[in-house]
Write a protein that holds these residues in place. Structure first.
Motif, mmCIF file in Angstrom:
data_model
loop_
_atom_site.group_PDB
_atom_site.id
_atom_site.type_symbol
_atom_site.label_atom_id
_atom_site.label_comp_id
_atom_site.label_asym_id
_atom_site.label_seq_id
_atom_site.Cartn_x
_atom_site.Cartn_y
_atom_site.Cartn_z
ATOM 1 N N UNK A 119 4.299 1.519 2.360
ATOM 2 C CA UNK A 119 5.215 2.560 2.038
ATOM 3 C C UNK A 119 4.773 3.975 1.797
ATOM 4 N N UNK A 120 5.645 4.710 2.445
ATOM 5 C CA UNK A 120 5.141 6.140 2.330
ATOM 6 C C UNK A 120 6.277 7.083 1.698
ATOM 7 N N UNK A 121 6.212 7.679 0.408
ATOM 8 C CA UNK A 121 6.915 8.355 -0.415
ATOM 9 C C UNK A 121 6.936 9.788 -0.056
ATOM 10 N N UNK A 122 7.751 10.502 0.264
ATOM 11 C CA UNK A 122 7.865 11.949 0.632
ATOM 12 C C UNK A 122 8.984 12.723 -0.451
ATOM 13 N N UNK B 184 11.737 7.297 1.917
ATOM 14 C CA UNK B 184 10.603 6.192 1.800
ATOM 15 C C UNK B 184 10.665 5.721 3.222
ATOM 16 N N UNK B 185 9.342 5.851 3.671
ATOM 17 C CA UNK B 185 9.291 5.386 5.268
ATOM 18 C C UNK B 185 8.369 3.863 5.147
ATOM 19 N N UNK C 230 0.820 -1.148 0.223
ATOM 20 C CA UNK C 230 -0.144 -0.102 -0.074
ATOM 21 C C UNK C 230 0.901 1.134 -0.088
ATOM 22 N N UNK C 231 0.591 2.076 -1.113
ATOM 23 C CA UNK C 231 1.557 3.320 -1.245
ATOM 24 C C UNK C 231 0.891 4.593 -0.677
ATOM 25 N N UNK D 118 6.744 6.578 13.327
ATOM 26 C CA UNK D 118 6.279 5.129 13.277
ATOM 27 C C UNK D 118 6.794 4.358 11.820
ATOM 28 N N UNK D 119 7.705 5.098 11.184
ATOM 29 C CA UNK D 119 8.254 4.479 9.844
ATOM 30 C C UNK D 119 9.643 4.168 10.080
ATOM 31 N N UNK D 120 10.185 3.253 9.630
ATOM 32 C CA UNK D 120 11.795 3.088 9.169
ATOM 33 C C UNK D 120 12.226 4.092 8.272
#
Length: 364
Positions: A220-223, A282-283, A187-188, A265-267
């Motif tokens: 996965x969260x993209x900044x 990317x978290x 999930x992005x 909350x993310x690496x």
């Protein structure tokens, strides 16, 4: 490569049915209808300024995060795509101001979900939802949004900021529903997995990530922009000369947070996913083992197209949620006809006073 991409609107039976926790969308729709019912037969000035008035959402302001450690660059490793058929699902939302009334502003909010299975892209749009925001109803709006509004706000918010809170709430609800409704997927998200402990958003974010893990999903969260720095440089600059695809792992003990209130909350990773693209922070859900985190990025590489270093599914989610000029004109015509609004053109005091210098922020 572009010719191989297939886009299709999605029959309902193809998308996981969302059955739980329908309270927010129900209240969201009721709030939209109730706020718009207040403006029947009033004056309405349409706006169409896509460059200044489109808002994805307002994230919590992240403090500067410094990275320390002389061996930082030794943590760079190559990635191997894993094409195992894992579904890739991306979520994004946006909002836009479409006009003004004598007592407030009218905005529209929309969300999009895009998923890629077997190299075929499908999408679902939610909205647009129109809202009439005034000084009188803004507290009611924030109270109805509840846990999905990321920060406990006071009464001093500008109306344009309330618009962004509506966008935030819709996005968090979509993220929650997707995390509960799908399994074994990547999930992005757009943004980071950080929050301040003093905000109500922390518990909501942790709950969404927990639901995702329980269903064997990985977030996965993209900044596109990040406050993480190494020796004063942007952390994304460190991979500019390394052969892609590769990642830089940021160990938690290497981080120095300028605020004790900030919770990660993310690496944090820095990812350069192809040679011709950009580098992104990317978290990845920090509750997952390191091996699973890295494999998740490799599965993304193997199951989605990477455009300019960015996942195609997330790029499409942004495109499908964003409002075009045609969208705005259509919304304006609909609400003017539906609510019997009288379209007017009020004088622009700033331009009358200052000419070409008559620009300013929301608080002017």
């Amino acid at each position: 490569m572009i010719e191989q991409i297939h886009y299709a609107t999605t029959p309902k039976y193809n998308f996981p049915q969302i059955r739980e926790n329908m309270s927010l969308p129900k209240r969201f729709i009721e709030l939209s209808l109730n706020s718009m019912s207040e403006i029947k037969e009033r004056c309405f000035q349409p706006w169409i300024d896509l460059s200044n008035l489109q808002v994805e959402r307002i994230e919590e302001q992240e403090d500067i995060i410094e990275v320390y450690g002389k061996d930082t660059l030794s943590l760079i490793s190559s990635l191997e795509p894993v094409p195992d058929g894992t579904p890739i699902i991306a979520i994004d939302t946006s909002s836009i101001k479409v006009g003004e009334t004598g007592s407030g502003i009218i905005c529209a909010v929309r969300g999009a979900v895009v998923w890629n299975e077997k190299k075929r892209y499908k999408y679902l749009r939610l909205g647009p939802f129109p809202f009439h925001i005034t000084e009188e109803n803004r507290k009611e709006i924030l109270s109805i949004l509840g846990q999905y509004s990321p920060i406990n706000f006071g009464s001093s918010l500008f109306l344009i900021e309330i618009q962004s809170r509506l966008c935030n709430a819709l996005e968090k609800w979509i993220q929650m529903m997707i995390s509960r409704s799908v399994s074994d997927s990547i999930i992005l998200w757009d943004g980071s997995l950080t929050s301040k402990s003093s905000s109500g958003y922390l518990d909501t974010l942790a709950g969404i990530l927990r639901n995702a893990r329980n269903n064997s999903n990985i977030v996965l969260s993209f900044s596109k922009a990040s406050t993480v720095r190494f020796l004063g440089r942007r952390i994304t600059d460190l991979l500019s000369k390394h052969k892609a695809p590769c990642i830089l792992e940021i160990e938690e003990e290497m981080l120095s947070l300028s605020s004790k209130n900030l919770r990660l909350l993310g690496k944090i990773y820095v990812a350069r996913l192809n040679d011709k693209g950009y580098t992104f922070r990317v978290d990845v859900d920090r509750s997952l083992p390191k091996e699973i985190q890295i494999i998740a990025i490799q599965r993304l590489l193997g199951n989605d197209i990477i455009f300019q270093g960015y996942p195609e599914a997330l790029r499409l989610a942004h495109i499908f949620s964003t409002f075009t000029a045609s969208d705005v004109i259509g919304i304006q015509r609909f609400i003017a006809r539906e609510y019997g609004l009288k379209v007017v053109t009020w004088p622009n005091i700033r331009k009358a006073l200052f000419g070409p210098f008559g620009t300013g922020g929301a608080g002017d």
